[in-house]
Enzyme design. Structure first.
Site, PDB file in Angstrom:
ATOM      1  N   THR A  42       0.823  -1.212   0.000  1.00  0.00           N
ATOM      2  CA  THR A  42       0.000   0.000   0.000  1.00  0.00           C
ATOM      3  C   THR A  42       0.851   1.253   0.000  1.00  0.00           C
ATOM      4  O   THR A  42       0.589   2.207  -0.735  1.00  0.00           O
ATOM      5  CB  THR A  42      -0.945  -0.005   1.211  1.00  0.00           C
ATOM      6  OG1 THR A  42      -1.907  -1.046   1.044  1.00  0.00           O
ATOM      7  CG2 THR A  42      -1.675   1.331   1.339  1.00  0.00           C
ATOM      8  N   HIS A 447      24.508  26.801   9.779  1.00  0.00           N
ATOM      9  CA  HIS A 447      23.793  28.046   9.488  1.00  0.00           C
ATOM     10  C   HIS A 447      24.017  28.420   8.023  1.00  0.00           C
ATOM     11  O   HIS A 447      25.148  28.355   7.539  1.00  0.00           O
ATOM     12  CB  HIS A 447      24.302  29.183  10.379  1.00  0.00           C
ATOM     13  CG  HIS A 447      23.681  30.509  10.061  1.00  0.00           C
ATOM     14  ND1 HIS A 447      22.401  30.832  10.463  1.00  0.00           N
ATOM     15  CD2 HIS A 447      24.157  31.580   9.368  1.00  0.00           C
ATOM     16  CE1 HIS A 447      22.123  32.056  10.040  1.00  0.00           C
ATOM     17  NE2 HIS A 447      23.174  32.532   9.374  1.00  0.00           N
TER      18      HIS A 447
END
Length: 468
Positions: A42, A447
């Site tokens: 599924t 960052h």
């Protein structure tokens, strides 16, 4: 009839079954896998993968529409984008085909015998697989990985415009009006995708809130998106029945004790959850104990019948592909003689709505209900530079960390926001490794990235967030 004797028989080629079979083959076990449909189950064929492909396509189409006319971000389009849904579905099917073929290759590499057909058990260790040449299989170990099926409503039988998620992912053309019955994660994911494609979507939910498995703070940004887009949401409302009229489907609904009302639409998507696939393959002949509608197992995925194992959706919540895969791997290793148990600290779950929701571990309310004294920290996406550069800072998103007040052990990490799903692995890893707030706060994150919201939330729980 051909007869096969095997060490391990795996029934079901979904994310639980095929992983179990591959690992068993890697460990040198004579392994046979039976699958009645396509390899992938599924999740790959009609669930996780195709739905995420359609959600991605819908988001790209929706983004393009924002650039028409005056434009956005300095990018302007002179004409509105056009959608060829049949072409989109073909693209989605191409991804499914590629991944399903890849699974076949991996099974072959692991020397797993694959038998195509429907397995029907006459006893706990014997099944017959129907086909052009029927096969009778006798196994020393049986792993049940039969999965789940879409749950239906007696008042809304599938057919004549009433569809499940399977049909929704294979439409050749878009309905103009769609009513989604069920505002859980399946209904919300698909309904929002259709709304992005320009469909007028209405939600009908029997409970008093959408996405009831998530706390209200996480759900609020999704509610705001629905209101902004004009998608009606009928809460405390039951679907009573449907009739076809000249102007479309007439769905009769009732909100509370009010008089029944009618919603007119082109199609009704029933998304009220899934039930374990326990019918029609001889489970009743296997003498295994049940836990309500699910097969009962212990911490090693053993059933009450010796050397019969069960994994995935068949054994209960959470009904998630990655849980099934982890259980399948563990069972194969236990059969091979290794000391293993399925005992995760937390299983992260993601709802691919707009914006996305991630949940791992305990919420603050759940921790308090267990009598735990906690501290929490929350950091908004609106204060994260990377989020702002990706237009992900204005949807109300945030990361929240919940920890014990005494020793700072992290109990839960939750997030809502654009691209939040990609943080789910870090959340689960932190919980599984027993991280404390200081671990999260003092791990240097790159960052600029959205992942920086996690140490900031941990710093907030410690009382000294930097950027808020």
């Amino acid at each position: 009839m051909e007869k096969v004797n095997t060490k391990v028989l795996v029934v079901g080629g979904g994310p639980g079954g095929y992983v179990c079979a591959i690992r068993a083959g890697q460990l040198g076990l004579d392994t046979t896998l039976v699958e009645s449909g396509r390899l992938g189950g599924t999740c790959l064929i009609r669930g996780c993968i195709p739905s995420k492909a359609m959600i991605h396509a819908a988001s790209k189409f929706d983004d393009l529409r924002h650039h028409v006319g005056a434009g956005h971000l300095g990018i302007a389009l002179d004409a509105a984008p056009r959608l060829d849904l049949a072409a989109t579905v073909r693209w989605k099917d191409g991804i499914v085909d590629r991944l399903s073929s890849g699974i076949a290759g991996l099974l072959k590499k692991a020397r797993v015998r694959v038998i195509q057909g429907h397995a029907s058990f006459s006893d706990a260790k014997t099944c017959t697989v129907a086909g052009d040449t029927p096969v009778e299989i006798h196994a020393e170990h049986v792993v049940l990985a039969n999965g789940s099926v879409a749950a239906a409503l007696p008042s809304l039988p599938f057919g004549d415009g009433v569809i499940s998620s399977t049909e929704a992912l294979a439409l050749s053309e878009l309905p103009k009006r769609l009513v989604v019955v069920g505002a859980g994660y399946i209904g919300l994911e698909l309904g929002i995708a259709f709304a992005k494609l320009g469909v007028a979507v209405t939600f009908v939910e029997a409970l008093d809130r959408i996405l009831p498995i998530y706390d209200s703070a996480l759900v609020r940004p999704v509610e705001q998106w629905l209101r902004k887009r004009g998608s009606a949401v009928h809460l405390n409302t039951r679907a009573l029945g449907v009739a076809r009229r000249a102007d479309g489907l007439h769905l009769s609904v009732q909100t509370g004790d009010a008089a029944p009302a009618t919603l007119v639409c082109d199609q009704v998507l029933v998304a009220v959850g899934r039930r374990p696939n326990t019918r029609g393959w001889g489970l009743e002949n296997m003498a295994v104990d049940m836990n309500g509608p699910f097969v009962k197992i212990d911490a090693q995925c053993r059933t009450s019948m010796r050397n019969v194992w069960a994994i995935g959706d068949l054994v209960g919540e959470p009904m998630l592909a990655h849980k099934a895969s982890a259980q399948g791997e563990r069972v194969a290793e236990i059969i091979a003689g290794k000391r293993r148990a399925f005992d995760p600290v937390a299983i992260a779950a993601v709802c691919f709505t707009e914006p996305e929701i991630v949940a791992a571990g305990l919420t603050p309310e759940q921790a308090k209900a267990q009598g735990i004294d906690i501290v929490t920290g929350q950091f908004p996406f609106a204060a994260n530079g990377r989020a702002l550069t990706m237009e992900a800072g204005s949807d109300g998103g945030f990361v929240r960390v919940t920890a014990r007040a005494d020793n700072h052990l992290v109990l839960g990490i939750h997030a809502v926001g654009a691209h939040a799903s990609e943080l789910s692995g870090e959340f689960a890893h932190a919980l599984e490794m027993g991280a404390v707030l200081e671990d999260l706060a003092h791990t240097i994150h790159v960052h600029p990235t959205i992942s920086e919201t996690l140490p900031e939330a941990a710093l907030g729980a410690l009382g000294h967030a930097i950027h808020v």
